[in-house]
Design a protein around this motif. Sequence first.
Motif, PDB file in Angstrom:
ATOM      1  N   LYS A  29      66.884  55.372  44.359  1.00 51.03           N
ATOM      2  CA  LYS A  29      66.211  55.705  43.094  1.00 51.03           C
ATOM      3  C   LYS A  29      66.231  54.512  42.140  1.00 51.03           C
ATOM      4  N   GLU A  30      67.375  53.847  42.050  1.00 47.66           N
ATOM      5  CA  GLU A  30      67.491  52.657  41.186  1.00 47.66           C
ATOM      6  C   GLU A  30      66.531  51.552  41.639  1.00 47.66           C
ATOM      7  N   ILE A  31      66.446  51.347  42.956  1.00 46.37           N
ATOM      8  CA  ILE A  31      65.565  50.303  43.484  1.00 46.37           C
ATOM      9  C   ILE A  31      64.108  50.583  43.127  1.00 46.37           C
ATOM     10  N   GLN A  32      63.690  51.828  43.319  1.00 45.14           N
ATOM     11  CA  GLN A  32      62.296  52.186  43.039  1.00 45.14           C
ATOM     12  C   GLN A  32      61.995  52.152  41.550  1.00 45.14           C
ATOM     13  N   GLU A  33      62.969  52.525  40.718  1.00 50.51           N
ATOM     14  CA  GLU A  33      62.757  52.445  39.275  1.00 50.51           C
ATOM     15  C   GLU A  33      62.667  51.001  38.802  1.00 50.51           C
ATOM     16  N   ALA A  34      63.219  50.083  39.597  1.00 56.74           N
ATOM     17  CA  ALA A  34      63.113  48.650  39.274  1.00 56.74           C
ATOM     18  C   ALA A  34      61.900  48.016  39.959  1.00 56.74           C
ATOM     19  N   ASN A  35      60.969  48.873  40.427  1.00 57.23           N
ATOM     20  CA  ASN A  35      59.715  48.458  41.074  1.00 57.23           C
ATOM     21  C   ASN A  35      59.904  47.875  42.472  1.00 57.23           C
ATOM     22  N   GLY A  36      61.061  48.123  43.069  1.00 63.22           N
ATOM     23  CA  GLY A  36      61.225  47.795  44.481  1.00 63.22           C
ATOM     24  C   GLY A  36      60.508  48.825  45.338  1.00 63.22           C
ATOM     25  N   GLU A  37      60.011  48.405  46.484  1.00 70.45           N
ATOM     26  CA  GLU A  37      59.266  49.303  47.364  1.00 70.45           C
ATOM     27  C   GLU A  37      60.109  49.644  48.595  1.00 70.45           C
ATOM     28  N   ILE A  38      60.032  50.907  49.027  1.00 72.91           N
ATOM     29  CA  ILE A  38      60.753  51.372  50.206  1.00 72.91           C
ATOM     30  C   ILE A  38      59.745  51.949  51.191  1.00 72.91           C
ATOM     31  N   PHE A  39      59.781  51.454  52.419  1.00 73.99           N
ATOM     32  CA  PHE A  39      58.857  51.896  53.465  1.00 73.99           C
ATOM     33  C   PHE A  39      59.648  52.554  54.591  1.00 73.99           C
ATOM     34  N   LEU A  40      59.386  53.820  54.871  1.00 72.10           N
ATOM     35  CA  LEU A  40      60.010  54.534  55.978  1.00 72.10           C
ATOM     36  C   LEU A  40      59.100  54.486  57.201  1.00 72.10           C
ATOM     37  N   ASN A  41      59.629  54.922  58.343  1.00 70.97           N
ATOM     38  CA  ASN A  41      58.854  54.919  59.595  1.00 70.97           C
ATOM     39  C   ASN A  41      58.249  53.539  59.877  1.00 70.97           C
ATOM     40  N   THR A  42      59.008  52.506  59.570  1.00 69.89           N
ATOM     41  CA  THR A  42      58.518  51.132  59.689  1.00 69.89           C
ATOM     42  C   THR A  42      59.506  50.327  60.528  1.00 69.89           C
ATOM     43  N   LYS A  43      59.167  50.152  61.799  1.00 68.18           N
ATOM     44  CA  LYS A  43      60.063  49.499  62.758  1.00 68.18           C
ATOM     45  C   LYS A  43      59.629  48.059  63.001  1.00 68.18           C
ATOM     46  N   VAL A  44      60.576  47.152  62.925  1.00 74.09           N
ATOM     47  CA  VAL A  44      60.300  45.737  63.162  1.00 74.09           C
ATOM     48  C   VAL A  44      60.023  45.514  64.651  1.00 74.09           C
ATOM     49  N   GLU A  45      58.936  44.813  64.924  1.00 68.44           N
ATOM     50  CA  GLU A  45      58.581  44.490  66.313  1.00 68.44           C
ATOM     51  C   GLU A  45      58.572  42.988  66.570  1.00 68.44           C
ATOM     52  N   LYS A  46      58.279  42.206  65.545  1.00 70.50           N
ATOM     53  CA  LYS A  46      58.212  40.756  65.727  1.00 70.50           C
ATOM     54  C   LYS A  46      58.575  40.073  64.420  1.00 70.50           C
ATOM     55  N   VAL A  47      59.319  38.994  64.511  1.00 71.38           N
ATOM     56  CA  VAL A  47      59.683  38.191  63.337  1.00 71.38           C
ATOM     57  C   VAL A  47      59.303  36.745  63.623  1.00 71.38           C
ATOM     58  N   GLN A  48      58.497  36.177  62.752  1.00 69.32           N
ATOM     59  CA  GLN A  48      58.043  34.806  62.941  1.00 69.32           C
ATOM     60  C   GLN A  48      58.336  34.004  61.683  1.00 69.32           C
ATOM     61  N   GLU A  49      59.139  32.949  61.847  1.00 71.10           N
ATOM     62  CA  GLU A  49      59.527  32.125  60.706  1.00 71.10           C
ATOM     63  C   GLU A  49      58.570  30.950  60.561  1.00 71.10           C
ATOM     64  N   GLY A  50      58.134  30.742  59.331  1.00 73.53           N
ATOM     65  CA  GLY A  50      57.236  29.638  59.050  1.00 73.53           C
ATOM     66  C   GLY A  50      57.832  28.674  58.049  1.00 73.53           C
ATOM     67  N   LYS A  51      57.010  27.769  57.565  1.00 75.95           N
ATOM     68  CA  LYS A  51      57.477  26.722  56.650  1.00 75.95           C
ATOM     69  C   LYS A  51      57.888  27.295  55.304  1.00 75.95           C
ATOM     70  N   HIS A  52      57.172  28.340  54.853  1.00 76.85           N
ATOM     71  CA  HIS A  52      57.404  28.846  53.498  1.00 76.85           C
ATOM     72  C   HIS A  52      57.994  30.255  53.479  1.00 76.85           C
ATOM     73  N   GLY A  53      58.346  30.792  54.628  1.00 79.93           N
ATOM     74  CA  GLY A  53      58.913  32.132  54.628  1.00 79.93           C
ATOM     75  C   GLY A  53      58.893  32.742  56.015  1.00 79.93           C
ATOM     76  N   VAL A  54      58.859  34.073  56.047  1.00 79.16           N
ATOM     77  CA  VAL A  54      58.958  34.813  57.300  1.00 79.16           C
ATOM     78  C   VAL A  54      57.874  35.883  57.343  1.00 79.16           C
ATOM     79  N   MET A  55      57.262  36.033  58.521  1.00 85.92           N
ATOM     80  CA  MET A  55      56.309  37.116  58.735  1.00 85.92           C
ATOM     81  C   MET A  55      56.966  38.160  59.641  1.00 85.92           C
ATOM     82  N   VAL A  56      56.925  39.418  59.207  1.00 84.65           N
ATOM     83  CA  VAL A  56      57.551  40.510  59.946  1.00 84.65           C
ATOM     84  C   VAL A  56      56.470  41.505  60.345  1.00 84.65           C
ATOM     85  N   GLU A  57      56.252  41.623  61.647  1.00 77.87           N
ATOM     86  CA  GLU A  57      55.245  42.553  62.146  1.00 77.87           C
ATOM     87  C   GLU A  57      55.901  43.877  62.519  1.00 77.87           C
TER      88      GLU A  57
END
Length: 394
Positions: A156-184
């Motif tokens: 509740k605190e996270i969402q009230e601070a405008n943080g987003e929570i995603f359920l039913n979301t399973k990580v399948e691939k992680v790709q690191e780049g020069k400026h960050g990370v892409m998570v599929e």
Amino acid sequence: MYDYLIVGGGIVGLSTAYALTKRDPQAKIALIEKESSLAYHQTGHNSGVIHSGIYYKPRSLKAKFSKEEGKRLRAFCDLHDIPYELCGKVIVATEQEELPLLDRLYQRGLDNKLDLSIIGPEQLKEIEPHVAGLKAIWVKETGIIHYQQVARALAKEIQEANGEIFLNTKVEKVQEGKHGVMVECGNRTFETRYLINCAGLHCDRIAAIQGMKTNMKIIPFRGEYYEIKPNKRHMVKHLIYPVPNPKFPFLGVHFTRMIDGSVHAGPNAVLSMKREGYLKTDFDFKDFAEVMLYPAFWKIARQNIGEGFKEIVRSFSKKAFVKSLQRLIPAIMDDDLVASENGVRAQALTREGKLIDDFFVVSNEHSIHILNAPSPAATSSLSIGHYISEQIPG
């Protein structure tokens, strides 16, 4: 593009996201969880103990966080009207050969600056009338709580601070780049400047698919519990623990009062044939094969073959389980207990065959991975979250 993406919706992931909202209120934060609800696995199958830190090596993260968490957790619970109780616990020596181990444990507690006292049989009977013991440590700073309630308040605190929570979301691939990370994930792709892996039972796999070299693997251990029938709950006033075997990485079966008034007995510790295997019949070929083909597992199994066999016997024999409990409370009987929900502990094991004793964290330029966070991680969760937030580059 998110500033921070947290993988794992247990209490450690939620505490980390919460700490980041306090550290960097303007940051864009997301937390993803593969289940349909938060705090489903280790947090949701937790015994609900607020640990004091008596067992942990002085100056370790476990000792430090357990000690400092008391005020931090209580303040959070007071703010959110979450019930808790500092009921205290006794660690009981029932045999002569346990007395030197009890004395060493008492000294460790003093080294960790805990409020402890050594008590004899008479004082023990005053605190726990049904317990039989030669000597005990009275640990005042131990308590009970419902960690899923803490997790819900954090969300509740996270969402009230405008943080987003995603359920039913399973990580399948992680790709690191020069400026960050892409998570599929199966349903969408996330881009983040910084990835935080709090995936618990699957944390090593998340690290591996990103290409991190961790020198460890998660080994799942199932802890099985019984619940004491309501008419016998009066036999347990506080928390009652045996003296742990220093050669075995678990605390032994014990009695735990719960914040809802129930009393649980356990757990044993047996290898789970599935990372989220709460039943004896649960089986996953990939999970099982990973353990069986990991040479380090066989090394640790050989080192603990005697105690491990006892744990397996307790798993299949209620009589043997009750016999262990009767060392502490002789009057407890088979008919006083009914089977309860089990839990699974994510324990990190190095390639050299050593169980990682402390919390274990690895990082690189764009990510940080919490790779060993068993008990007392729930107790220490707010402190772990604060610690992780401080490790992340500004």
